[in-house]
Design a protein around this motif. Sequence first.
Motif, PDB file in Angstrom:
ATOM      1  N   VAL A   1      34.322  32.603  40.724  1.00 56.70           N
ATOM      2  CA  VAL A   1      34.765  33.960  40.501  1.00 56.70           C
ATOM      3  C   VAL A   1      35.745  33.738  41.202  1.00 56.70           C
ATOM      4  CG1 VAL A   1      33.688  34.913  42.401  1.00 56.70           C
ATOM      5  CG2 VAL A   1      33.923  36.908  40.206  1.00 56.70           C
ATOM      6  N   LEU A   2      35.972  33.825  41.795  1.00 57.28           N
ATOM      7  CA  LEU A   2      37.459  33.522  42.876  1.00 57.28           C
ATOM      8  C   LEU A   2      39.073  32.965  42.331  1.00 57.28           C
ATOM      9  CD1 LEU A   2      36.219  33.571  46.548  1.00 57.28           C
ATOM     10  CD2 LEU A   2      37.097  35.186  46.044  1.00 57.28           C
ATOM     11  N   SER A   3      38.371  32.194  40.953  1.00 57.56           N
ATOM     12  CA  SER A   3      39.979  31.983  40.357  1.00 57.56           C
ATOM     13  C   SER A   3      40.303  33.537  39.796  1.00 57.56           C
ATOM     14  CB  SER A   3      39.609  30.922  39.152  1.00 57.56           C
ATOM     15  OG  SER A   3      38.444  30.473  39.639  1.00 57.56           O
ATOM     16  N   TRP A   4      39.936  34.617  39.626  1.00 60.94           N
ATOM     17  CA  TRP A   4      39.897  35.517  39.061  1.00 60.94           C
ATOM     18  C   TRP A   4      40.564  36.613  40.114  1.00 60.94           C
ATOM     19  CZ3 TRP A   4      35.306  35.481  35.930  1.00 60.94           C
ATOM     20  CH2 TRP A   4      35.789  34.756  35.105  1.00 60.94           C
ATOM     21  N   THR A   5      40.256  36.675  41.326  1.00 66.43           N
ATOM     22  CA  THR A   5      39.816  36.915  42.434  1.00 66.43           C
ATOM     23  C   THR A   5      40.005  36.663  43.728  1.00 66.43           C
ATOM     24  OG1 THR A   5      39.674  39.349  43.341  1.00 66.43           O
ATOM     25  CG2 THR A   5      37.653  37.974  43.060  1.00 66.43           C
ATOM     26  N   THR A   6      40.410  37.302  44.986  1.00 71.66           N
ATOM     27  CA  THR A   6      39.886  36.904  45.920  1.00 71.66           C
ATOM     28  C   THR A   6      39.410  37.728  46.983  1.00 71.66           C
ATOM     29  OG1 THR A   6      41.176  36.355  47.688  1.00 71.66           O
ATOM     30  CG2 THR A   6      42.781  37.910  47.049  1.00 71.66           C
ATOM     31  N   ALA A   7      39.365  37.335  48.859  1.00 74.86           N
ATOM     32  CA  ALA A   7      38.776  38.473  49.521  1.00 74.86           C
ATOM     33  C   ALA A   7      39.292  37.428  51.058  1.00 74.86           C
ATOM     34  CB  ALA A   7      37.240  37.653  48.903  1.00 74.86           C
ATOM     35  N   PRO A   8      38.973  38.695  51.790  1.00 74.02           N
ATOM     36  CA  PRO A   8      39.182  38.177  52.765  1.00 74.02           C
ATOM     37  C   PRO A   8      39.221  36.484  53.751  1.00 74.02           C
ATOM     38  CG  PRO A   8      39.399  40.243  53.153  1.00 74.02           C
ATOM     39  CD  PRO A   8      38.424  40.003  51.875  1.00 74.02           C
ATOM     40  N   GLY A   9      40.235  35.616  53.896  1.00 75.49           N
ATOM     41  CA  GLY A   9      39.583  34.580  54.526  1.00 75.49           C
ATOM     42  C   GLY A   9      39.269  33.915  54.108  1.00 75.49           C
ATOM     43  N   LEU A  10      39.182  33.762  52.427  1.00 79.50           N
ATOM     44  CA  LEU A  10      39.262  32.761  51.482  1.00 79.50           C
ATOM     45  C   LEU A  10      40.849  32.688  50.515  1.00 79.50           C
ATOM     46  CD1 LEU A  10      35.348  34.100  49.795  1.00 79.50           C
ATOM     47  CD2 LEU A  10      36.027  31.710  51.247  1.00 79.50           C
ATOM     48  N   GLU A  11      41.230  33.138  51.507  1.00 85.66           N
ATOM     49  CA  GLU A  11      43.129  33.268  50.570  1.00 85.66           C
ATOM     50  C   GLU A  11      43.996  31.899  49.823  1.00 85.66           C
ATOM     51  OE1 GLU A  11      41.609  34.591  53.008  1.00 85.66           O
ATOM     52  OE2 GLU A  11      43.179  36.027  53.882  1.00 85.66           O
ATOM     53  N   ALA A  12      43.664  31.038  50.558  1.00 82.68           N
ATOM     54  CA  ALA A  12      43.740  29.648  50.175  1.00 82.68           C
ATOM     55  C   ALA A  12      42.505  29.124  48.858  1.00 82.68           C
ATOM     56  CB  ALA A  12      44.082  29.021  51.722  1.00 82.68           C
ATOM     57  N   TYR A  13      41.261  29.244  49.241  1.00 82.82           N
ATOM     58  CA  TYR A  13      40.469  28.446  48.549  1.00 82.82           C
ATOM     59  C   TYR A  13      40.549  29.134  47.624  1.00 82.82           C
ATOM     60  CZ  TYR A  13      36.019  27.989  46.515  1.00 82.82           C
ATOM     61  OH  TYR A  13      34.788  27.689  45.595  1.00 82.82           O
TER      62      TYR A  13
ATOM     63  N   PRO B   1      43.494  48.193  35.159  1.00 85.41           N
ATOM     64  CA  PRO B   1      43.867  48.319  36.799  1.00 85.41           C
ATOM     65  C   PRO B   1      44.102  47.487  38.033  1.00 85.41           C
ATOM     66  CG  PRO B   1      42.886  49.986  36.414  1.00 85.41           C
ATOM     67  CD  PRO B   1      42.465  49.196  35.200  1.00 85.41           C
ATOM     68  N   LEU B   2      44.653  46.907  38.397  1.00 90.62           N
ATOM     69  CA  LEU B   2      44.971  46.549  39.198  1.00 90.62           C
ATOM     70  C   LEU B   2      43.762  46.758  41.000  1.00 90.62           C
ATOM     71  CD1 LEU B   2      45.337  43.366  40.473  1.00 90.62           C
ATOM     72  CD2 LEU B   2      47.326  44.319  41.965  1.00 90.62           C
ATOM     73  N   SER B   3      43.862  48.262  40.340  1.00 90.12           N
ATOM     74  CA  SER B   3      42.931  48.309  41.339  1.00 90.12           C
ATOM     75  C   SER B   3      41.251  48.559  41.211  1.00 90.12           C
ATOM     76  CB  SER B   3      43.465  50.361  41.324  1.00 90.12           C
ATOM     77  OG  SER B   3      43.014  50.995  40.154  1.00 90.12           O
ATOM     78  N   LEU B   4      40.990  48.163  40.636  1.00 92.11           N
ATOM     79  CA  LEU B   4      39.799  47.545  39.208  1.00 92.11           C
ATOM     80  C   LEU B   4      38.955  46.833  40.482  1.00 92.11           C
ATOM     81  CD1 LEU B   4      39.103  48.569  35.897  1.00 92.11           C
ATOM     82  CD2 LEU B   4      38.107  49.531  37.887  1.00 92.11           C
ATOM     83  N   LEU B   5      40.098  45.461  40.987  1.00 90.86           N
ATOM     84  CA  LEU B   5      40.155  44.214  41.841  1.00 90.86           C
ATOM     85  C   LEU B   5      40.556  44.227  43.057  1.00 90.86           C
ATOM     86  CD1 LEU B   5      41.235  41.434  39.041  1.00 90.86           C
ATOM     87  CD2 LEU B   5      38.173  42.788  39.669  1.00 90.86           C
ATOM     88  N   PHE B   6      41.529  44.938  43.408  1.00 89.49           N
ATOM     89  CA  PHE B   6      41.922  45.687  45.184  1.00 89.49           C
ATOM     90  C   PHE B   6      42.516  47.061  45.250  1.00 89.49           C
ATOM     91  CE2 PHE B   6      43.888  41.071  43.078  1.00 89.49           C
ATOM     92  CZ  PHE B   6      42.891  40.393  44.205  1.00 89.49           C
ATOM     93  N   PRO B   7      40.985  48.292  45.407  1.00 88.46           N
ATOM     94  CA  PRO B   7      40.803  49.011  45.654  1.00 88.46           C
ATOM     95  C   PRO B   7      41.927  49.557  46.493  1.00 88.46           C
ATOM     96  CG  PRO B   7      38.708  48.348  45.810  1.00 88.46           C
ATOM     97  CD  PRO B   7      39.553  47.257  45.729  1.00 88.46           C
ATOM     98  N   SER B   8      42.475  48.863  47.587  1.00 84.28           N
ATOM     99  CA  SER B   8      43.559  49.288  48.250  1.00 84.28           C
ATOM    100  C   SER B   8      44.188  49.862  48.218  1.00 84.28           C
ATOM    101  CB  SER B   8      43.556  47.866  49.857  1.00 84.28           C
ATOM    102  OG  SER B   8      43.403  46.540  49.045  1.00 84.28           O
ATOM    103  N   VAL B   9      44.945  48.688  46.946  1.00 88.58           N
ATOM    104  CA  VAL B   9      45.898  48.969  46.560  1.00 88.58           C
ATOM    105  C   VAL B   9      46.338  50.251  45.442  1.00 88.58           C
ATOM    106  CG1 VAL B   9      46.591  46.919  46.162  1.00 88.58           C
ATOM    107  CG2 VAL B   9      45.508  48.200  43.860  1.00 88.58           C
ATOM    108  N   ALA B  10      45.223  50.459  45.688  1.00 90.15           N
ATOM    109  CA  ALA B  10      45.659  52.733  44.859  1.00 90.15           C
ATOM    110  C   ALA B  10      46.068  53.456  45.928  1.00 90.15           C
ATOM    111  CB  ALA B  10      43.664  52.505  44.699  1.00 90.15           C
TER     112      ALA B  10
END
Length: 233
Positions: free
Chosen positions: A130-142, A224-233
């Motif tokens: 699932v991280l092929s499409w998004t990312t999460a803290p601590g998993l950015e390089a992966y 919209p990008l905010s669906l994956l990354f609410p912090s950008v809204a």
Amino acid sequence: MQINGATALVTGANRGLGRRFAQALLDRGAAKVYAAARDPRTVDLPGVVPVRLDITDPAQVAAAAELAPDVDLLINNAGTGTGATLLDEDPANIRLEMETHYFGTLSVARAFAPVLAAAGGGALVNVLSVLSWTTAPGLEAYSAAKAAELSLTNGLRLALADQKTLVTALHVGFMDTELVAHVDAPKSDPLVVANLALDGVEAGEPEVVADERSRQVRAALSGPLSLLFPSVA
């Protein structure tokens, strides 16, 4: 293609999802299963053929392709999880993620493409995330490496089309494996995931989205990008 009677090679088959892939292949009647690992002594599943394979070592990749010239199903499962972040991590760990998930997967695909062609096309499965499409803290390089592997998978799908090789991308979130034993979150049964992927291969599917979280993220890609990354809204 049919799993029953197939000859498969699974990378990273000594534990986690890779071991479950090997087990599922045997359960479904595969004629031979090559179980590849950096240390073949760690392969403990009865009925498989252990193979030494570090996918970041070109010599070992070439040797594996010579050892297993009868493969008609290749499962690129081997990976790494360094937990590297992007701004304050040792760059070597970031490079390791890319060397493994992108360049290692590419190296194995290139070595086995003629083998699959000789078998009439066969199939290739790339274990993504699932991280092929998004990312999460601590998993950015992966996540960055898995995103690159997704693009690689799409490229391989086009490159191998003329030889009639099915290329299937498997997307899945957390599974109940050693890699994420420390994570407190819902996890899928890796044997169930392996069988879902093999069902997809038998059905000729180019993509298998194996769990609810992956389906949610897949659906959000058109919004919209905010669906994956609410912090950008």
